[in-house]
Design a protein around this motif. Sequence first.
Motif: not given
Length: 532
Positions: A138-143, A219-224, A389-392, A476-485
């Motif tokens: 959902g952003g930019y990266g190196l390819t 997607s950090s909790p600072l923005y929740f 701001g993410f859960v691996p 994305s936020i809910e998926k991170n929370i799901e992975g965390l739990k």
Amino acid sequence: MVPIRTFFCQLHEAFDALDAAILGKGAIKKSKMGNPENGRRAEGDQQRLQADLMNQVGGLFENFLSKPPPPNIVDLWKEHERIRGHLNEICKIQSEMNASNDSTIERSPELLSAFIAWADQIGIQRDGVDVVESSDVGGYGLTANKSISKNTVVVSVPRHATMSLDLAKKSSMMKKAFEQDPIVQRMENVALALFLCCHRLKSDSKWKAYISMLPRQFSSPLYFNDEDMLKLKPSPVFEEAMLFYRTVARQFTVFFLTVSRNEAFEKARKASKNSNTEPPILYNTPFTMSNFTFDLYRWAVCCVTTRINMIPSETDKTKDGDVKLIPALIPVLDMANHEFVNEIIDEAVAFNTESDTAEIVATRGYESSKPVNIFYGRRSNAEHLLHNGFVPEGHNSADRYKLKIGLPRTDKNFQQKHKMIFDLGFAGWYESNIFMFDLANNIKSEQILLAALKFLKVRFELLEKTYGEIKAGQNSIEKNIEGLKLGELAILNRAKNYCEEYEKAILNPTKSPTKKPTEHVSRSLAKKSAEV
């Protein structure tokens, strides 16, 4: 080559010790500014808005942020809602004051092209990689734009192209703050965030092309929002996220009140041409009461926590005389996304002292069109969520669960429990709140050991039940929370099973003839210590 260690921004841990030095013991007095009796209506409205703004910020600090956080999670949530309410009102007033806001400007192909042109011009080199938009993150990266061999330097960023603490100290905007402000002096990550705020507001900033490619939201909790924050329950991260938000809000109020002195100084200087009053410490910054917003400061903090790396300072030394590592934002290099690995690998990001450049070195071969990622470091899922701001995805062998066991002073058996803690070796338990304890070697009585195991097993079972059914994330936020739990539940389950196996080993030692219970437990504890 000096490894670059990604910097954790544990902002809330260091701030408490600075309050007295920064703010003194007196409460902040609310502004009594009123509309001028004779003046233009617009000026009168501005005076009124400034008075309302000072009252809101002063009330937020005086009623909440000048005090320790509530120890009870229920009261902490109530306070969190009140803090958000104040910040929302502050935002509304600043909007009425015509605060500039470019948060709605999205990153675009045109801005990316301008950024790449700027990077090429400033001397940032790329070998076989492009900055591209990635739907996966959902952003930019190196390819990779060609086949890349292992150990190839794919990105090289010269020191002068990094936004570092050294640069901030040299800046005329921040010089006085580094000389006089305790937060800026002692909290390097906060200082860099403030420096980034300056350049975001500076229309002719050298870093404009780079800043335009930084995310506008995170997607950090600072923005929740409130609803997302509540979805963290019953994870221990729920409390940590509120404390982190609280700390950033507190820092914002302190800096805002410092900024508010700029206009008072300007008025005093105009009223008295011969005034010898020293300018406020943030007077040379572009900050005003209308443009230094919580959204701006929160954004800068997230940029720092999610992208920061450490490089060797040009001038600063440690107490031992070694080169000191300082925080820096490194354009292009910080576009590399995270790739989780469980095995030990070579450092992908390092600082080459010979060429004075920060580099990404390929730790393996890459095929053309494949993403070129780096490993952010061994962190728990909670640390990833709070500071990246993410859960691996997948199993994280470095994941941990913070088990909170309270000992309130109102407990009728407080003195006995207090003595037991000392007897068990926790001499400084009141100075720190995190311990690693080896049950096998520290508790000699089997009866006490069995009682401890039973207590822990029951606690783990109860905690498991509080999670209930974990819903599949829809965004994305809910998926991170799901992975965390899911990760936390796995740890609790392993911990509970371990306690059961330990009990059996003590009660039925003959069933493990080749291992003594304590030997078995010691080895297991060494393996499990990072998980519980």
